[in-house]
Design an enzyme around this catalytic site. Structure first.
Site, mmCIF file in Angstrom:
data_model
loop_
_atom_site.group_PDB
_atom_site.id
_atom_site.type_symbol
_atom_site.label_atom_id
_atom_site.label_comp_id
_atom_site.label_asym_id
_atom_site.label_seq_id
_atom_site.Cartn_x
_atom_site.Cartn_y
_atom_site.Cartn_z
ATOM 1 N N GLY A 145 5.918 5.067 1.568
ATOM 2 C CA GLY A 145 5.075 5.157 2.774
ATOM 3 C C GLY A 145 4.504 3.810 3.148
ATOM 4 N N VAL A 168 3.268 -13.484 0.162
ATOM 5 C CA VAL A 168 4.378 -13.674 -0.792
ATOM 6 C C VAL A 168 5.291 -14.800 -0.283
ATOM 7 C CG1 VAL A 168 6.463 -12.590 -1.759
ATOM 8 C CG2 VAL A 168 4.312 -11.290 -1.646
ATOM 9 N N ARG A 212 12.564 5.861 2.142
ATOM 10 C CA ARG A 212 12.625 6.529 0.840
ATOM 11 C C ARG A 212 14.128 6.719 0.586
ATOM 12 N NH1 ARG A 212 7.194 7.932 -0.096
ATOM 13 N NH2 ARG A 212 6.035 8.615 1.726
ATOM 14 N N ASP A 244 3.942 4.672 -6.326
ATOM 15 C CA ASP A 244 4.539 5.015 -7.625
ATOM 16 C C ASP A 244 6.055 5.179 -7.565
ATOM 17 O OD1 ASP A 244 4.264 7.331 -6.172
ATOM 18 O OD2 ASP A 244 3.391 8.509 -7.799
ATOM 19 N N THR A 252 -0.156 1.478 -0.969
ATOM 20 C CA THR A 252 -0.105 2.898 -0.591
ATOM 21 C C THR A 252 -1.506 3.312 -0.162
ATOM 22 O OG1 THR A 252 0.003 5.156 -1.455
ATOM 23 C CG2 THR A 252 -0.299 3.449 -3.083
ATOM 24 N N ASP A 267 -2.723 6.021 -0.735
ATOM 25 C CA ASP A 267 -3.204 7.068 -1.658
ATOM 26 C C ASP A 267 -4.183 6.582 -2.731
ATOM 27 O OD1 ASP A 267 -1.708 8.911 -0.314
ATOM 28 O OD2 ASP A 267 -0.058 8.926 -1.744
ATOM 29 N N ASP A 284 -3.622 5.613 -5.767
ATOM 30 C CA ASP A 284 -3.372 6.416 -6.963
ATOM 31 C C ASP A 284 -2.593 5.684 -8.054
ATOM 32 O OD1 ASP A 284 -1.042 6.248 -5.564
ATOM 33 O OD2 ASP A 284 -0.528 8.351 -5.700
ATOM 34 N N ARG A 338 -0.972 13.967 -1.275
ATOM 35 C CA ARG A 338 -0.229 15.059 -1.893
ATOM 36 C C ARG A 338 -0.746 15.296 -3.307
ATOM 37 N NH1 ARG A 338 5.360 14.191 0.249
ATOM 38 N NH2 ARG A 338 5.049 12.228 -0.789
ATOM 39 N N ARG A 373 -1.743 6.518 8.519
ATOM 40 C CA ARG A 373 -0.984 5.428 7.901
ATOM 41 C C ARG A 373 -0.927 4.173 8.768
ATOM 42 N NH1 ARG A 373 3.266 8.319 4.673
ATOM 43 N NH2 ARG A 373 4.845 7.255 5.884
#
Ligand code: F6P
Length: 327
Positions: free
Chosen positions: A14, A26, A75, A106, A129, A131, A133, A175, A259
């Site tokens: 995502g 970078v 993805r 992840d 991300t 998230d 997480d 999620r 997003r």
């Protein structure tokens, strides 16, 4: 280990606000340190399809403020197969890419870990991300911006909820992670917050809403993370509606608008720091690590631990506080 000459950078999974600022960091750090930098379009899919582009310092001008990712993302199911990874590695080798910076969540790190283990190519991961997480970074790129986007939406919905005396169920992304729901819920003064990490009984939710209604609350807002165990905002609203008739009930799913958008100053600075640190780490001989921010210091975490350690930051104690502050 031989000296790195050409670094490939890509975004995967995502998209998240701050990815562009990170790509810029970078590319420019790599060039400053005398390396060539190649952008890989569409993440792992681009490795398989040979979508490589040479980057120079000017190729990343005017992107620090942009949401999304100029390198695009995908993805990629094929990369999950050994054959897909073999093709990707063959293409990287032909292109002369001898190290990688992977920006993503992840799933991205799982792919990076496999590739580096199977083909011994140095890889550094950057947590990108919404998230939040990943273990090893207090914040992931895009999380701050996404949470503020959700908060803006909650504030707007509160205006109409209050005007019409309504109960709103607002579903946010996550999620498996309740970070956005928890923080936006606390900051938005939500009456209840439902998270994937914690079971919420509908009875308890109804009780809380009834207490509010009986103490002259004329409207309420419930924040629901998409992965919450009762099955999301529509299901929760339906079950509450069957037994609770104090207010008119509405559902809003915020979806992918969370997003996008211009990255916050926090996400831009984080992106610069992580992008810069990732290249420095590669050049210093590090591999299979994630660069993260812990207590305002840039630190390296084993990439396997960043994916598998779930003892990270969701501060469930905030739920108790939030329940008290929203009486
Ligand atoms: O991983 C970030 C995330 O935004 C999750 O919160 C969400 O569940 C998922 O991506 C949605 O993915 P997609 O855009 O592929 O539907």
């Amino acid at each position: 280990m031989s000296e790195i000459k050409k670094i490939g950078v890509f975004t995967s999974g995502g998209d998240a606000p701050g990815m562009n600022a990170c790509i810029r960091a970078v590319v420019r750090t790599g060039i400053f340190l005398g390396k060539e930098v190649v952008g890989i379009y569409q993440g792992y899919q681009g490795m398989i399809d040979k979508k490589f582009i040479n980057m120079d310092a000017r190729s990343v001008r005017n992107i620090i403020q942009l949401g999304g990712t100029v390198l695009k993302t995908a993805r990629c199911a094929e990369f999950r197969t050994p054959e897909g990874r073999a093709t990707a590695y063959k293409n990287l080798k032909e292109e002369g890419i001898d190290a990688l910076v992977a920006i993503g969540g992840d799933g991205t790190f799982t792919g990076a870990e496999l590739l580096s283990r199977e083909y011994d190519i140095p890889i550094i991961g950057i947590p990108g991300t919404i998230d939040n997480d990943l273990y090893g970074s207090d914040f992931t790129l895009g999380y701050d911006t996404a949470t503020n986007t959700v908060l803006e939406a909650i504030d707007k919905i509160r205006d109409t909820a209050a005007s019409h005396d309504r109960l709103f169920f607002i579903e946010v992304m996550g999620r498996d992670s309740g970070c956005i729901a928890l923080h936006a819920g606390v900051a938005g003064g939500a009456e209840a917050i439902l998270l994937p990490e914690k079971e919420t009984a509908i009875d308890d939710l109804i009780l809380k809403l009834e207490e509010g209604a009986l103490s002259n609350k004329s409207s309420s807002i419930v924040i629901i993370a998409e992965g919450e165990k009762n099955g999301g905002a529509y299901n929760v609203a339906k079950r509450v509606k069957e037994r609770f008739n104090f207010y008119d009930i509405k559902v809003t799913i915020l979806g992918h608008l969370q997003r996008g958008g211009t990255p916050s100053s926090f996400d831009r600075v984080l992106a610069c720091r992580l992008g810069y640190a990732s290249v420095k780490a590669l050049v210093a001989g590090e591999s299979r690590k994630m660069v993260g921010l812990r207590g305002n210091l840039i630190q390296l975490t084993d990439i396997v631990e960043s994916i598998n350690n779930h003892s990270y930051k969701l501060e469930e104690d905030l739920l108790e506080m939030s329940a008290i502050l929203s009486i």
